[in-house]
Design a protein around this motif. Structure first.
Motif, PDB file in Angstrom:
ATOM      1  N   SER A  78       0.873  -1.134   0.125  1.00 19.86           N
ATOM      2  CA  SER A  78      -0.106  -0.077   0.002  1.00 19.86           C
ATOM      3  C   SER A  78       0.813   1.338  -0.036  1.00 19.86           C
ATOM      4  O   SER A  78       0.646   2.030   0.558  1.00 19.86           O
ATOM      5  CB  SER A  78      -0.861   0.148   1.053  1.00 19.86           C
ATOM      6  N   SER A  79       1.932   1.185  -0.677  1.00 17.55           N
ATOM      7  CA  SER A  79       2.772   2.189  -0.641  1.00 17.55           C
ATOM      8  C   SER A  79       2.037   3.843  -1.280  1.00 17.55           C
ATOM      9  O   SER A  79       2.563   4.604  -0.453  1.00 17.55           O
ATOM     10  CB  SER A  79       4.076   1.976  -1.638  1.00 17.55           C
ATOM     11  N   ARG A  80       1.341   3.624  -2.189  1.00 15.99           N
ATOM     12  CA  ARG A  80       0.566   4.783  -2.622  1.00 15.99           C
ATOM     13  C   ARG A  80      -0.425   5.632  -1.641  1.00 15.99           C
ATOM     14  O   ARG A  80       0.019   6.463  -1.333  1.00 15.99           O
ATOM     15  CB  ARG A  80      -0.096   4.221  -3.872  1.00 15.99           C
ATOM     16  N   ALA A 127       0.406   8.957   0.387  1.00 13.94           N
ATOM     17  CA  ALA A 127      -0.600   9.960   0.346  1.00 13.94           C
ATOM     18  C   ALA A 127      -1.044  10.472   1.987  1.00 13.94           C
ATOM     19  O   ALA A 127      -1.075  11.581   2.122  1.00 13.94           O
ATOM     20  CB  ALA A 127      -1.989   9.489  -0.359  1.00 13.94           C
ATOM     21  N   VAL A 128      -1.020   9.441   2.836  1.00 15.47           N
ATOM     22  CA  VAL A 128      -1.012   9.683   4.214  1.00 15.47           C
ATOM     23  C   VAL A 128       0.045  10.373   4.618  1.00 15.47           C
ATOM     24  O   VAL A 128      -0.205  11.489   5.630  1.00 15.47           O
ATOM     25  CB  VAL A 128      -1.453   8.555   5.152  1.00 15.47           C
ATOM     26  N   PHE A 168      -2.298  15.559  -4.609  1.00 14.98           N
ATOM     27  CA  PHE A 168      -1.441  14.548  -4.120  1.00 14.98           C
ATOM     28  C   PHE A 168      -2.420  13.118  -3.845  1.00 14.98           C
ATOM     29  O   PHE A 168      -2.333  12.276  -4.248  1.00 14.98           O
ATOM     30  CB  PHE A 168      -0.401  14.745  -3.152  1.00 14.98           C
ATOM     31  N   VAL A 169      -3.499  13.600  -3.109  1.00  9.07           N
ATOM     32  CA  VAL A 169      -4.643  12.526  -2.838  1.00  9.07           C
ATOM     33  C   VAL A 169      -5.368  12.106  -3.863  1.00  9.07           C
ATOM     34  O   VAL A 169      -5.402  10.860  -4.007  1.00  9.07           O
ATOM     35  CB  VAL A 169      -5.547  13.079  -1.794  1.00  9.07           C
ATOM     36  N   ALA A 170      -5.640  13.143  -4.840  1.00  9.20           N
ATOM     37  CA  ALA A 170      -6.317  12.555  -5.889  1.00  9.20           C
ATOM     38  C   ALA A 170      -5.377  11.706  -6.910  1.00  9.20           C
ATOM     39  O   ALA A 170      -5.889  10.489  -7.647  1.00  9.20           O
ATOM     40  CB  ALA A 170      -6.752  13.825  -6.969  1.00  9.20           C
ATOM     41  N   GLY A 207      -4.280  11.325   7.504  1.00 13.38           N
ATOM     42  CA  GLY A 207      -3.100  12.150   7.386  1.00 13.38           C
ATOM     43  C   GLY A 207      -3.106  13.381   8.197  1.00 13.38           C
ATOM     44  O   GLY A 207      -2.301  14.063   8.833  1.00 13.38           O
ATOM     45  N   ALA A 208      -4.438  13.953   8.359  1.00 14.16           N
ATOM     46  CA  ALA A 208      -4.688  15.168   9.064  1.00 14.16           C
ATOM     47  C   ALA A 208      -4.364  15.033  10.650  1.00 14.16           C
ATOM     48  O   ALA A 208      -3.708  15.796  11.268  1.00 14.16           O
ATOM     49  CB  ALA A 208      -6.111  15.672   8.943  1.00 14.16           C
ATOM     50  N   VAL A 209      -4.866  13.965  11.127  1.00 14.38           N
ATOM     51  CA  VAL A 209      -4.640  13.657  12.440  1.00 14.38           C
ATOM     52  C   VAL A 209      -3.088  13.695  12.896  1.00 14.38           C
ATOM     53  O   VAL A 209      -2.694  14.274  13.881  1.00 14.38           O
ATOM     54  CB  VAL A 209      -5.234  12.421  13.199  1.00 14.38           C
TER      55      VAL A 209
END
Length: 426
Positions: A41-43, A47-48, A313-315, A357-359
Motif C-alpha cells: 500500500s505504498s501509494r 498519500a497519508v 496528491f490525494v487525487a 493524514g490530518a490527525v
C-alpha cells in the motif's frame, strides 16, 4: 394499505437503507486497513504522509501568523494578563503622545501579587528621557519602569534579569528608600548612548531631576521590543522612574502586567481594577488574525497551498490505487453492490485516508510549534514565535476534508469506468 402498515414499511425501508450504508462504510474502512497492514500500500501510505506533512506545515504557519497578529514573536511582554486604562493605547516610540494612566498601581499590584496562583505583578511606566553621550551630545531613549522579582521576566522586549529584584526606593509608599540607579539597555539604546555594561550615563534634561544625575548600565540586552526596533529602550526600577517623572504622588503607570495562572490572574486584576481593560495575553486570539493584514494574508496563502497540495496528491495517489484495485471493484459488482455503493466505498476510503493524514499532521504541527519556539528562544527571539490553539484541531480537519472532497472526483471517475466485463477481458 392502512397508515399503520405504511408507516411500518417506511421504517423497515429506512432501517435497511441505514444498514446498507453502514455496511458500505465498514467495508471501505476494512479494505483500507487491510491494504495498510497486509498488502503493498505504498501509494496510500505516501498519500497519508504527504497530507500529514502538509497539515503540519499549515499548523506551524498558522501558529506563526497567530503569534504575529497577537503581538508576536517577540511579544513585547511575556505576562499572562495586561491591565490598561479603558480605551487607552501604549506608547510605541520615543516621540509618542502620553496616553491615559492607571493610579495607585504600586498598592494594587501588591494586592494582585497576594492572590493565589499569581506569580508576580508589576506596574509599567514609560517616560522618554534625554541622556548625555561621552561626546557631549544629547540622546533620547525610552525609560520603562518595572518592579523585577527573582524570576527573569520580559517587559518591552527586554529581560528584567539585569535589575536588582524588588523596588527598594518605594519603601512601602514612602519613596525614601535607597535607589539602585540601574539601567538595562536594548542594543539600539546602547548604540545611541555609546554605552556598555558598567558605564554611567548622565541625565541631560527632561523628566529626571538633577538630584539623580546619572544611572549605571547593569546589562545590555540584545533583544529589542517587537515592532520597536528603531526605538531605543531601557528598563529601570519603577519607583525611581515615578520619582523622577513626578508620578509618585498618584503612583501612576501606563499598565500593570500580571504573571500566573490566567484565570486567577484575570480575576485578581478585575478585583483590583474593575473599571480598567483586562486582557489575557498568553492564549492567543484567533480573531486577531482578521485585524492583522500580514498575518491574515499569510494564513490565506498557507490554506490555499495546503489545500492544493493535499487535493492534488490525494487525487493522484488514490486514483492510482483505485486503478490498481479494479478487480476488487469488479468483485463487489458481481456480489450485487450497485455502482453507487462502489463509489461510496472509494469515496470513504479517500476521505478516511485524508483524515488519517490530518490527525498525524496535527500532532506533527504541535511538535513543530514547540520546536520553533525552542529554537527561536535559544537564538533570536525573546518571546513566543508561534502559538498553538485548540481551534487548530477542527481547523486542520476541516482543511483536510475540503482537500479530500476536491480530490474525490478523480478516483470516483476511475471507479465508475470499472466493470466486470472489462476486468474479465484483462
Amino acid at each position: 394499505m392502512s397508515d399503520e402498515r405504511r408507516g411500518s414499511a417506511i421504517d423497515i425501508t429506512g432501517a435497511k437503507r441505514r444498514h446498507r450504508w453502514r455496511g458500505l462504510v465498514g467495508v471501505s474502512i476494512a479494505r483500507l486497513w487491510h491494504r495498510q497492514t497486509r498488502t503493498n500500500s505504498s501509494r496510500i501510505r505516501m498519500a497519508v504522509v504527504v497530507v500529514a506533512l502538509t497539515i503540519a506545515l499549515l499548523v506551524c504557519i498558522s501558529g506563526i501568523a497567530l503569534a504575529l497578529a497577537d503581538g508576536g514573536a517577540m511579544q513585547t511582554d511575556d505576562a499572562d494578563v495586561t491591565i490598561a486604562p479603558e480605551g487607552s493605547g501604549s506608547l510605541s516610540t520615543v516621540d509618542g503622545v502620553e496616553s491615559a494612566r492607571l493610579g495607585e498601581t504600586n498598592e494594587r499590584a501588591a494586592q494582585i501579587r497576594s492572590a493565589e496562583e499569581v506569580e508576580h505583578a508589576s506596574p509599567v511606566l514609560v517616560e522618554p528621557t534625554k541622556f548625555e553621550t561621552p561626546g557631549g551630545e544629547t540622546r533620547t531613549i525610552l525609560l520603562v519602569g518595572v518592579v523585577p522579582d527573582d524570576t527573569p521576566r520580559t517587559v518591552a522586549g527586554l529581560s528584567t534579569a539585569g535589575l536588582e529584584p524588588g523596588d527598594s526606593h518605594y519603601d512601602g509608599g514612602s519613596y525614601a528608600g535607597p535607589t539602585e540607579r540601574q539601567l538595562v539597555l536594548s542594543s539600539s539604546a546602547a548604540d545611541r548612548l555609546e554605552a556598555s555594561a558598567g558605564d554611567e550615563r548622565t541625565v541631560s534634561s527632561g523628566v529626571i531631576e538633577a538630584a539623580v544625575p546619572s544611572l549605571t548600565v547593569a546589562d545590555v540586552n540584545a533583544a529589542g521590543a517587537a515592532g520597536e526596533s528603531d526605538a531605543p529602550i531601557a528598563l529601570v526600577h519603577l519607583s525611581e522612574l515615578q520619582t523622577f517623572a513626578g508620578s509618585s504622588d498618584d503612583q501612576l503607570a501606563d499598565r500593570v502586567l500580571v504573571w500566573g495562572e490566567t484565570a486567577a490572574a484575570e480575576s485578581a486584576a478585575m478585583d483590583a481594577y474593575p473599571d480598567a481593560t483586562v486582557e489575557s495575553t498568553s492564549g492567543g486570539d484567533p480573531s486577531a488574525l482578521f485585524d492583522d493584514g500580514l498575518a491574515f494574508a499569510t494564513s490565506v496563502v498557507a490554506v490555499l497551498i495546503g489545500v492544493t497540495i493535499c487535493a492534488s496528491f490525494v487525487a493522484t495517489t488514490m486514483g492510482m490505487a483505485v486503478d490498481r484495485d479494479r478487480r476488487t471493484l469488479a468483485v463487489l459488482q458481481t456480489v450485487g453492490i450497485p455502482l453507487s455503493g462502489r463509489l461510496v466505498v472509494v469515496a470513504t476510503a479517500t476521505v478516511v485516508a485524508t483524515l488519517c493524514g490530518a490527525v498525524g499532521g496535527i500532532v506533527l504541527g504541535g511538535l513543530g510549534i514547540a520546536a520553533i519556539n525552542a529554537v527561536a528562544g535559544a537564538t533570536v527571539a525573546s518571546g513566543t514565535v508561534a502559538m498553538a490553539h485548540p481551534i487548530f484541531v477542527p481547523y486542520a480537519l476541516a482543511i483536510a476534508l475540503v482537500a479530500g472532497a476536491i480530490a474525490v472526483p478523480y478516483p470516483l471517475a476511475i471507479a465508475a469506468k470499472t466493470s466486470v466485463l472489462s476486468e474479465v477481458g484483462r
